[in-house]
Scaffold this active site. Structure first.
Site, PDB file in Angstrom:
ATOM      1  N   LYS A 220       0.834  -1.203   0.000  1.00 15.12           N
ATOM      2  CA  LYS A 220       0.000   0.000   0.000  1.00 15.12           C
ATOM      3  C   LYS A 220       0.868   1.252   0.000  1.00 15.12           C
ATOM      4  CE  LYS A 220      -1.016   2.292   3.427  1.00 15.12           C
ATOM      5  NZ  LYS A 220      -1.401   2.871   4.733  1.00 15.12           N
ATOM      6  N   CYS A 290     -18.587   4.743   6.788  1.00 15.73           N
ATOM      7  CA  CYS A 290     -18.498   3.277   6.823  1.00 15.73           C
ATOM      8  C   CYS A 290     -17.433   2.856   7.839  1.00 15.73           C
ATOM      9  CB  CYS A 290     -18.161   2.744   5.431  1.00 15.73           C
ATOM     10  SG  CYS A 290     -18.514   0.989   5.219  1.00 15.73           S
ATOM     11  N   CYS A 297     -24.921   3.539   8.737  1.00 15.41           N
ATOM     12  CA  CYS A 297     -25.687   3.146   7.549  1.00 15.41           C
ATOM     13  C   CYS A 297     -26.884   4.057   7.312  1.00 15.41           C
ATOM     14  CB  CYS A 297     -26.149   1.691   7.681  1.00 15.41           C
ATOM     15  SG  CYS A 297     -24.777   0.497   7.736  1.00 15.41           S
ATOM     16  N   CYS A 300     -25.919   6.819   5.077  1.00 17.51           N
ATOM     17  CA  CYS A 300     -25.238   6.418   3.849  1.00 17.51           C
ATOM     18  C   CYS A 300     -26.214   6.348   2.681  1.00 17.51           C
ATOM     19  CB  CYS A 300     -24.557   5.062   4.047  1.00 17.51           C
ATOM     20  SG  CYS A 300     -23.624   4.497   2.598  1.00 17.51           S
ATOM     21  N   CYS A 306     -26.216  -1.635  -0.521  1.00 13.53           N
ATOM     22  CA  CYS A 306     -25.080  -2.282   0.151  1.00 13.53           C
ATOM     23  C   CYS A 306     -25.502  -3.617   0.759  1.00 13.53           C
ATOM     24  CB  CYS A 306     -24.531  -1.366   1.241  1.00 13.53           C
ATOM     25  SG  CYS A 306     -23.167  -2.081   2.190  1.00 13.53           S
TER      26      CYS A 306
END
Length: 312
Positions: A220, A290, A297, A300, A306
């Protein structure tokens, strides 16, 4: 008179092919389009550098499935066209559009304190690239706010390869504390700085394979260093936020167990022109909505799209 067979063989021997690969001494194909991209200056040339491939870490570098973005010079005759993905997630374009909308404010910690904001713009390009790499090494298992604080203290002390190598371990530890695993990072920073001084003239490597061979540098970090320091999109940078969110949204064909598995799964279908933005986009989304525990949620826009939200 030569026989027809001899003529054909002679013609075959005269045929040559042009290599499309870039040699190890070629400079990085930086795009130069992003404001966060560090200018190479005169230091960007890899001429005269010695490649560093420690034996004990060579196996790790060989097993990386790294996807490189082709440079302008590599997109000409003989390159293979990109194939359409055989699989892609359902509703991913709408999910991504919703995430962009939720992230339009650019007010997550990563937006102000990420790697592209942690270097000193007043120092030479080679020093900036070194500072980008160190900020990424410090960021592992550490909040952006803590990493940014450590970088400010290091810059006030003198954040160059030479100054770090002249700093004793106790002082260096005090400067970077309380980043996660700070004792190990003191050791890795010293080892990596020595390698950069001895083999790269104080600069950082120009390839993912060489970056991950450095002590304390993972995939990463390497992909982010390539993007931020060299302006080259070498692959998708996947941390715990990207790994978690990709699995929650169903962006992997099957559940993945590690960030590297997630990176490989995402690179199979996500268009390359989105590889650079996806890390910052999902990291900020993971910092604000998230969340790892008790995701928000209800706030969101992807709640109805999702799979994870439907199961909560």
């Amino acid at each position: 008179m030569c026989s027809p067979q001899f003529s054909m063989n002679y013609v075959s021997m005269r045929m040559v092919t042009r290599s499309q690969s870039r040699g190890p001494g070629a400079g990085p194909p930086g795009s130069g389009e992003e404001a966060a991209t560090i200018q190479r200056g005169g230091e960007a040339s890899a001429e005269g550098r010695k490649s560093y491939h420690p034996v004990k870490r060579q196996r790790k570098a060989q097993h990386l499935n790294v996807a490189y973005e082709a440079s302008d010079g590599e997109k000409g005759e003989g390159t293979k066209p990109l194939k359409a993905p055989s699989w892609e997630p359902q509703d991913w374009q709408q999910q991504l559009a919703n995430i962009r909308t939720m992230r339009s404010g650019k007010d997550a910690p990563v937006d102000q304190l990420g790697a592209e904001h942690c270097y000193d713009p007043r120092v030479p390009p080679k020093v900036r690239r070194y500072q980008v790499l160190l900020s990424l090494m410090l960021s592992s298992q550490t909040k952006d706010q803590v990493t940014a604080g450590a970088m400010k203290r290091l810059q006030a002390w003198g954040l160059t390869v030479d100054s770090i190598l002249q700093t004793d371990d106790i002082t260096l530890g005090r400067l970077i504390y309380p980043v996660g695993f700070w004792r190990n990072k003191v050791k890795y920073i010293k080892q990596t700085s020595a390698i950069l001084q001895q083999h790269y003239d104080g600069d950082i490597p120009t390839s993912v394979a060489e970056l991950v061979a450095l002590p304390g540098v993972g995939p990463k970090m390497a992909h982010l260093a390539m993007a931020v320091a060299w302006g080259t999109v070498s692959g998708i940078a996947v941390d715990t936020h990207v790994h978690r969110i990709a699995n929650r949204l169903g962006w992997t064909k099957k559940m993945t167990k590690s960030p590297e598995e997630t990176r490989a799964a995402l690179e199979e279908w996500l268009p390359r022109d989105m590889w650079r933005e996806i890390n910052g986009l999902l990291v900020g989304f993971g910092q604000q909505i998230c969340l790892p525990v008790r995701p928000r949620c209800q706030a969101c826009l992807n709640q109805a799209l999702c799979p994870a939200a439907r199961g909560l």
